[in-house]
Structure formats: structure tokens, C-alpha cells
Design an enzyme around this catalytic site. Structure first.
Site, PDB file in Angstrom:
ATOM      1  CG  HIS A  42      48.272  41.765  50.808  1.00  0.00           C
ATOM      2  ND1 HIS A  42      47.015  41.935  51.329  1.00  0.00           N
ATOM      3  CD2 HIS A  42      48.225  40.595  50.120  1.00  0.00           C
ATOM      4  CE1 HIS A  42      46.234  40.931  50.986  1.00  0.00           C
ATOM      5  NE2 HIS A  42      46.953  40.087  50.256  1.00  0.00           N
ATOM      6  NE  ARG A  63      38.236  33.488  50.837  1.00  0.00           N
ATOM      7  CZ  ARG A  63      39.149  33.116  49.936  1.00  0.00           C
ATOM      8  NH1 ARG A  63      40.410  32.954  50.281  1.00  0.00           N
ATOM      9  NH2 ARG A  63      38.792  32.914  48.675  1.00  0.00           N
ATOM     10  CB  ALA A 101      49.620  44.857  58.079  1.00  0.00           C
ATOM     11  N   GLY A 136      44.053  41.712  45.991  1.00  0.00           N
ATOM     12  CA  GLY A 136      43.574  42.976  46.538  1.00  0.00           C
ATOM     13  C   GLY A 136      43.021  42.815  47.938  1.00  0.00           C
TER      14      GLY A 136
END
Ligand code: PAF
Length: 288
Positions: free
Chosen positions: A37, A188, A35, A31
């Protein structure tokens, strides 16, 4: 788009879709989608998937005791909006208890390729990754799976697992998606303050400089890694590794004769970032 929480429902949807002639694509994620993903979703379609499932599960097994499991961003409503707009068919977002019910005591472990780089600094991490991904593959079944190569070692480990266990999964890895200034997209990155984000660009600067040296003919691993390392050393608080390795086995090399990867892990404050380039294949363009 349906958000599915139960593994049994997910399996039923995929089995039914395949019986109707669909080709299922799976994009495993934790999750906090970005962009990078969404490019994986597009790649699943390009690879012929007619039904695409994005899995969203912050997998406790792959985090060490002092890592960021607790603060890892959980943004399902925003993720769902992005997935729906991208034409995703299903999000699979299981609860921890349905993935790891009481009594859960199995583990999938790949040896060798897990024992270097991240494996040294994050003991047990890849066992958590392979265990959860084997479960996701078991739930979704025969499919085409798309992974980002920003987690380059994870990509190598999961390819090994699929081959070793004869899983009915067609694996594809996608090049890292970067911001225009070179920063590799990562969930992250949300942890970084503005000034930390500026410092974080040292990784892409270092990797770009190493690529340029490689293109000029430099083949010595110590020279290439020290070129990559210099800006990172100047900007980061700590470096876990800057290493040159064989791009398939991840064994360390001293001279680049074949496909090779430079992999980096370094920390700014409490944030640990990783990045890599496969020499001669990946490009990090100069910021416009
Ligand atoms: O790359 C990730 O987001 C995770 O490691 C994965 C593959 C979804 C397993 O939890």
C-alpha cells in the site's frame, strides 16, 4: 495529516485543494496497510499528486456471507502511523452509516470482465467493489488513482468502470510487491500461521515456474497452467482456479499469442489467497 470521517468534509478538502492548484491522488484500501500500500502512496506522488488521500474502509458490500468481513483486520491507529510517516495528507475512514445510510439502494455493475475468475467464486464481489469505488471517486473528485495489480481482475474491472462512466480519474496500476521469498504482500497474510505461510509460497513458486517455461518458449495454456498448478496442488487445501487469460479482457485462452495473465486463487485452511503474473512483464525473482 488529518483523519477524515465525513464524506462532506473529504469533498470539501479535495475541492479546496484543487482550487489552490493541487493535484489530488487517491489510494483506495481496506486498511491493514503494508509495504504494498505504501508503494501506492509513493506512486501517487511520482504521478504528480501534491495531496494524497488514503481511503480506509472495510466495505461490507464486497464480502460474501461466508467470507471474512467480521475478522478482516481493522488497524486504523497503526495505519495512521504508517501513513503519516509516508507523508499522506489525509486518511478518509468513513463509518459504514455515512457510506451506506438508510435507504441506500444504488449499485454500479460492470459486466463481462467481472464474470470470470473471482466473479465465479465470489458472486456479487465486484458489484460491491465498483459501487464503493465509484462512491469514493465521487467524494474525492478529479484525481489520480493508484491500485495494486495483485488484485489483477479488480484493476481490470475498475479501469473498465472509469472508461465506461467517463469518470475524471487517471488510473494507474502498480506491480505486486512481494516479500523476498516471493510471497505477494496481502493484508490477509496476517491470517497465516508460520507453517501455513511456508506452504503459501507454493503460489509464487508455481507462477515463477510458469514464467520460466514461458521464457523458454512454452505457449500452450494447458501446459503453462499445469506447471503453475503442480506446487499449489501439493501445498494448498483447495484451489479455486489456476487460469490463463487475456491480460485485458480476462477471456480464457488456449495459446499465448498476446499479453496474458496467469491468475491463481487457492485456500489454506480458512485463508483464501490470490496472486497473478502477467507473462513477459512480471518477474518473481528467486529468493536470495
Ligand atoms: O483492494 C481493496 O482493498 C478493495 O477492494 C478496494 C479497492 C479498496 C475497494 O473496497
Amino acid at each position: 495529516m488529518e483523519i477524515v470521517h465525513e464524506p462532506s468534509r473529504m469533498r470539501e478538502l479535495c475541492d479546496h485543494a484543487r482550487r489552490e492548484g493541487a493535484r489530488v491522488g487517491i489510494v483506495p484500501t481496506m486498511g491493514a496497510l503494508h509495504a504494498g500500500h505504501l508503494a501506492l502512496v509513493d506512486e501517487a506522488r511520482r504521478r504528480g499528486a501534491t495531496k494524497v488521500v488514503v481511503t480506509i474502509f472495510v466495505n461490507p458490500l464486497q464480502f460474501g456471507p461466508n467470507e471474512d468481513f467480521g475478522r478482516y483486520p481493522r488497524t486504523l491507529p497503526e495505519d495512521a502511523v504508517l501513513c503519516e510517516a509516508r507523508g499522506v495528507d489525509w486518511i478518509f475512514a468513513p463509518a459504514r452509516e455515512s457510506m451506506y445510510p438508510d435507504g441506500f439502494s444504488s449499485q454500479v455493475r460492470v459486466s463481462g470482465v467481472t464474470e470470470v475468475l473471482e466473479g465465479v467464486f465470489r458472486p456479487g464481489h465486484f458489484d460491491g467493489v465498483t459501487t464503493v469505488v465509484a462512491k469514493l471517486f465521487g467524494i474525492v473528485g478529479q484525481s489520480v488513482a493508484i491500485f495494486g495489480r495483485k488484485d489483477y481482475q479488480q484493476w481490470c474491472v475498475l479501469r473498465r468502470m472509469v472508461r465506461d462512466l467517463d469518470l475524471p480519474i487517471e488510473m494507474h496500476g502498480m506491480p505486486t510487491v512481494r516479500e523476498v521469498d516471493g510471497l505477494a504482500l496481502s493484508s490477509r497474510n496476517r491470517y497465516l500461521s508460520e507453517s501455513e505461510r511456508a506452504r503459501a509460497l507454493a503460489i509464487s513458486r508455481g507462477l515463477r515456474a510458469a514464467c520460466e517455461a514461458f521464457e523458454r518458449g512454452e505457449r500452450d495454456a494447458a501446459t503453462l497452467t499445469s506447471i503453475a498448478r503442480a506446487p499449489i496442488e501439493a501445498s494448498f487445501d483447495a484451489i479455486d482456479y489456476v487460469a490463463l487469460a487475456d491480460a485485458d479482457s480476462l477471456a480464457p485462452i488456449t495459446l499465448v499469442e498476446d499479453r496474458a495473465v496467469i491468475a491463481v486463487a487457492a485456500r489454506i485452511g480458512k485463508t483464501r489467497l490470490i496472486d497473478n503474473v502477467v507473462l513477459s512483464e512480471d518477474r518473481i525473482p528467486l529468493p536470495a
